[in-house]
Design a protein around this motif. Structure first.
Motif, PDB file in Angstrom:
ATOM      1  N   GLY A   1     114.249 -34.964 -51.054  1.00  0.00           N
ATOM      2  CA  GLY A   1     115.219 -34.779 -49.977  1.00  0.00           C
ATOM      3  C   GLY A   1     115.860 -36.098 -49.566  1.00  0.00           C
ATOM      4  N   ARG A   2     115.041 -37.175 -49.493  1.00  0.00           N
ATOM      5  CA  ARG A   2     115.589 -38.485 -49.126  1.00  0.00           C
ATOM      6  C   ARG A   2     116.563 -38.985 -50.179  1.00  0.00           C
ATOM      7  NH1 ARG A   2     110.218 -39.204 -47.144  1.00  0.00           N
ATOM      8  NH2 ARG A   2     109.564 -40.088 -49.144  1.00  0.00           N
ATOM      9  N   LEU A   3     116.227 -38.756 -51.441  1.00  0.00           N
ATOM     10  CA  LEU A   3     117.135 -39.180 -52.513  1.00  0.00           C
ATOM     11  C   LEU A   3     118.434 -38.375 -52.466  1.00  0.00           C
ATOM     12  CD1 LEU A   3     117.866 -40.826 -54.982  1.00  0.00           C
ATOM     13  CD2 LEU A   3     116.579 -39.176 -56.390  1.00  0.00           C
ATOM     14  N   LYS A   4     118.320 -37.090 -52.214  1.00  0.00           N
ATOM     15  CA  LYS A   4     119.520 -36.254 -52.128  1.00  0.00           C
ATOM     16  C   LYS A   4     120.432 -36.739 -50.999  1.00  0.00           C
ATOM     17  CE  LYS A   4     120.981 -31.437 -51.664  1.00  0.00           C
ATOM     18  NZ  LYS A   4     120.512 -30.031 -51.482  1.00  0.00           N
ATOM     19  N   ALA A   5     119.829 -37.078 -49.865  1.00  0.00           N
ATOM     20  CA  ALA A   5     120.603 -37.569 -48.724  1.00  0.00           C
ATOM     21  C   ALA A   5     121.261 -38.909 -49.054  1.00  0.00           C
ATOM     22  CB  ALA A   5     119.708 -37.704 -47.507  1.00  0.00           C
ATOM     23  N   ALA A   6     120.519 -39.802 -49.728  1.00  0.00           N
ATOM     24  CA  ALA A   6     121.066 -41.111 -50.087  1.00  0.00           C
ATOM     25  C   ALA A   6     122.219 -40.966 -51.070  1.00  0.00           C
ATOM     26  CB  ALA A   6     119.962 -41.990 -50.674  1.00  0.00           C
ATOM     27  N   ARG A   7     122.082 -40.074 -52.007  1.00  0.00           N
ATOM     28  CA  ARG A   7     123.156 -39.847 -52.982  1.00  0.00           C
ATOM     29  C   ARG A   7     124.394 -39.279 -52.296  1.00  0.00           C
ATOM     30  NH1 ARG A   7     121.456 -35.800 -56.798  1.00  0.00           N
ATOM     31  NH2 ARG A   7     123.133 -36.499 -58.211  1.00  0.00           N
ATOM     32  N   GLN A   8     124.148 -38.355 -51.373  1.00  0.00           N
ATOM     33  CA  GLN A   8     125.274 -37.753 -50.656  1.00  0.00           C
ATOM     34  C   GLN A   8     125.998 -38.799 -49.801  1.00  0.00           C
ATOM     35  OE1 GLN A   8     126.363 -34.699 -51.221  1.00  0.00           O
ATOM     36  NE2 GLN A   8     128.115 -35.077 -49.862  1.00  0.00           N
ATOM     37  N   LYS A   9     125.230 -39.680 -49.162  1.00  0.00           N
ATOM     38  CA  LYS A   9     125.834 -40.731 -48.346  1.00  0.00           C
ATOM     39  C   LYS A   9     126.655 -41.668 -49.228  1.00  0.00           C
ATOM     40  CE  LYS A   9     123.391 -42.299 -45.016  1.00  0.00           C
ATOM     41  NZ  LYS A   9     122.356 -43.031 -44.229  1.00  0.00           N
ATOM     42  N   TRP A  10     126.101 -41.966 -50.402  1.00  0.00           N
ATOM     43  CA  TRP A  10     126.843 -42.824 -51.336  1.00  0.00           C
ATOM     44  C   TRP A  10     128.173 -42.172 -51.728  1.00  0.00           C
ATOM     45  CZ3 TRP A  10     125.859 -47.696 -53.199  1.00  0.00           C
ATOM     46  CH2 TRP A  10     126.660 -48.130 -54.255  1.00  0.00           C
ATOM     47  N   LYS A  11     128.146 -40.872 -51.949  1.00  0.00           N
ATOM     48  CA  LYS A  11     129.375 -40.162 -52.310  1.00  0.00           C
ATOM     49  C   LYS A  11     130.389 -40.217 -51.169  1.00  0.00           C
ATOM     50  CE  LYS A  11     131.149 -35.691 -53.866  1.00  0.00           C
ATOM     51  NZ  LYS A  11     130.813 -34.277 -54.184  1.00  0.00           N
ATOM     52  N   GLU A  12     129.888 -40.082 -49.945  1.00  0.00           N
ATOM     53  CA  GLU A  12     130.793 -40.125 -48.793  1.00  0.00           C
ATOM     54  C   GLU A  12     131.458 -41.489 -48.663  1.00  0.00           C
ATOM     55  OE1 GLU A  12     128.291 -39.111 -45.568  1.00  0.00           O
ATOM     56  OE2 GLU A  12     128.081 -36.994 -46.136  1.00  0.00           O
ATOM     57  N   VAL A  13     130.720 -42.540 -49.032  1.00  0.00           N
ATOM     58  CA  VAL A  13     131.253 -43.902 -48.906  1.00  0.00           C
ATOM     59  C   VAL A  13     132.158 -44.269 -50.073  1.00  0.00           C
ATOM     60  CG1 VAL A  13     130.628 -46.355 -48.808  1.00  0.00           C
ATOM     61  CG2 VAL A  13     129.321 -44.679 -47.485  1.00  0.00           C
ATOM     62  N   THR A  14     131.753 -43.872 -51.285  1.00  0.00           N
ATOM     63  CA  THR A  14     132.459 -44.338 -52.483  1.00  0.00           C
ATOM     64  C   THR A  14     133.296 -43.267 -53.156  1.00  0.00           C
ATOM     65  OG1 THR A  14     130.652 -43.779 -53.995  1.00  0.00           O
ATOM     66  CG2 THR A  14     130.565 -45.950 -52.910  1.00  0.00           C
ATOM     67  N   GLY A  15     133.029 -41.996 -52.827  1.00  0.00           N
ATOM     68  CA  GLY A  15     133.726 -40.918 -53.509  1.00  0.00           C
ATOM     69  C   GLY A  15     133.076 -40.507 -54.824  1.00  0.00           C
ATOM     70  N   ARG A  16     131.991 -41.139 -55.187  1.00  0.00           N
ATOM     71  CA  ARG A  16     131.290 -40.829 -56.447  1.00  0.00           C
ATOM     72  C   ARG A  16     129.840 -40.452 -56.152  1.00  0.00           C
ATOM     73  NH1 ARG A  16     133.413 -43.371 -60.951  1.00  0.00           N
ATOM     74  NH2 ARG A  16     131.766 -42.229 -62.077  1.00  0.00           N
ATOM     75  N   LEU A  17     129.362 -39.393 -56.824  1.00  0.00           N
ATOM     76  CA  LEU A  17     127.958 -38.967 -56.651  1.00  0.00           C
ATOM     77  C   LEU A  17     127.102 -39.644 -57.715  1.00  0.00           C
ATOM     78  CD1 LEU A  17     126.030 -37.041 -55.084  1.00  0.00           C
ATOM     79  CD2 LEU A  17     126.411 -35.376 -56.925  1.00  0.00           C
ATOM     80  N   PRO A  18     126.166 -40.505 -57.304  1.00  0.00           N
ATOM     81  CA  PRO A  18     125.350 -41.213 -58.313  1.00  0.00           C
ATOM     82  C   PRO A  18     124.313 -40.295 -58.945  1.00  0.00           C
ATOM     83  CG  PRO A  18     124.583 -41.745 -56.119  1.00  0.00           C
ATOM     84  CD  PRO A  18     125.804 -40.876 -55.939  1.00  0.00           C
TER      85      PRO A  18
END
Length: 235
Positions: free
Chosen positions: A216-233
């Motif tokens: 869950g923490r990784l999913k949240a971190a990935r989603q936050k990254w997408k919100e900031v950069t526009g790309r889902l890691p």
């Protein structure tokens, strides 16, 4: 170096800025931390399952060895063969279960009798099988002393007596060997217990709340990254 740069950009997608700029350091640290926690949990679970799987492999191998030994014992009970050489005299070769009187004539020992007649130049051995068949084996006196001939015949007589006892118990040994094989094949208690342990452990790992939390923490971190950069890691 280019490979490392490419890998870093793959892990932190969105261009050079998100991948390397200090501006995105907090997001990179958060994503890296979430990945490490999930990986650590997965590695721990993998080591635990692997240890039990190795025990299961060992239990299965031990079971196969027991079955193999029991199968070999049954084959030996059903077909004991001639046995090792016990003595020889000229063309005569005494084995545990047979007496060879020539290269191509091997007689079963059980019920066999041997008598000696001494002629002027030869010792004459009269070999009688259990079914009544009689064989004549001459031995030159110049090549075989009388004492050696008598000693050999005594050994044959004793071996024939022992083999008669052996053959009388043959069916009992075969029955016992079959029972031992069936028991070895059916004895999977240890193997089954380890298999159940592995299944239960796999289920526990699948339902592990810490693993779910790390995911869950990784999913949240990935989603936050997408919100900031526009790309889902990637995970």
């Amino acid at each position: 170096m280019a490979v490392l740069v490419g890998w870093h950009r793959y892990r932190y997608p969105g261009g050079w800025g998100p991948a390397f700029s200090r501006t995105y350091s907090p997001q990179r640290r958060e994503l890296a931390r979430a990945r490490r926690h999930l990986t650590a949990r997965a590695v721990q679970a993998w080591f635990q399952r692997t240890a039990v799987q190795l025990r299961l492999n060992s239990a299965q191998a031990a079971h196969r060895r027991r079955v193999t030994v029991a199968e070999q014992a049954l084959r030996e009970a059903q077909n004991p063969g001639s046995g090792p050489v016990a003595a020889d005299l000229g063309t005569l070769v005494l084995r545990r279960h047979t007496l060879s009187i020539s290269e191509d004539e091997e007689l079963p020992l059980a019920g066999l009798t041997v008598r000696i007649h001494h002629g002027p130049k030869s010792h004459h051995l009269i070999v009688t099988e259990a079914d009544g068949d009689v064989h004549h084996v001459p031995l030159s006196q110049s090549e075989h002393e009388e004492n050696a001939v008598h000693a050999f015949v005594t050994r044959v007589t004793n071996a024939a007596r022992r083999d008669a006892v052996f053959q009388a118990c043959l069916e009992d040994r075969i029955t016992a060997a079959r029972a031992a094989l069936a028991e070895a094949e059916g004895d999977t208690t240890h193997e089954d217990a380890v298999r159940i342990e592995l299944h239960d452990m796999t289920q526990q790992h699948r339902l592990d709340p810490e693993q779910a939390a790390a995911l869950g923490r990784l999913k949240a971190a990935r989603q936050k990254w997408k919100e900031v950069t526009g790309r889902l890691p990637a995970r």
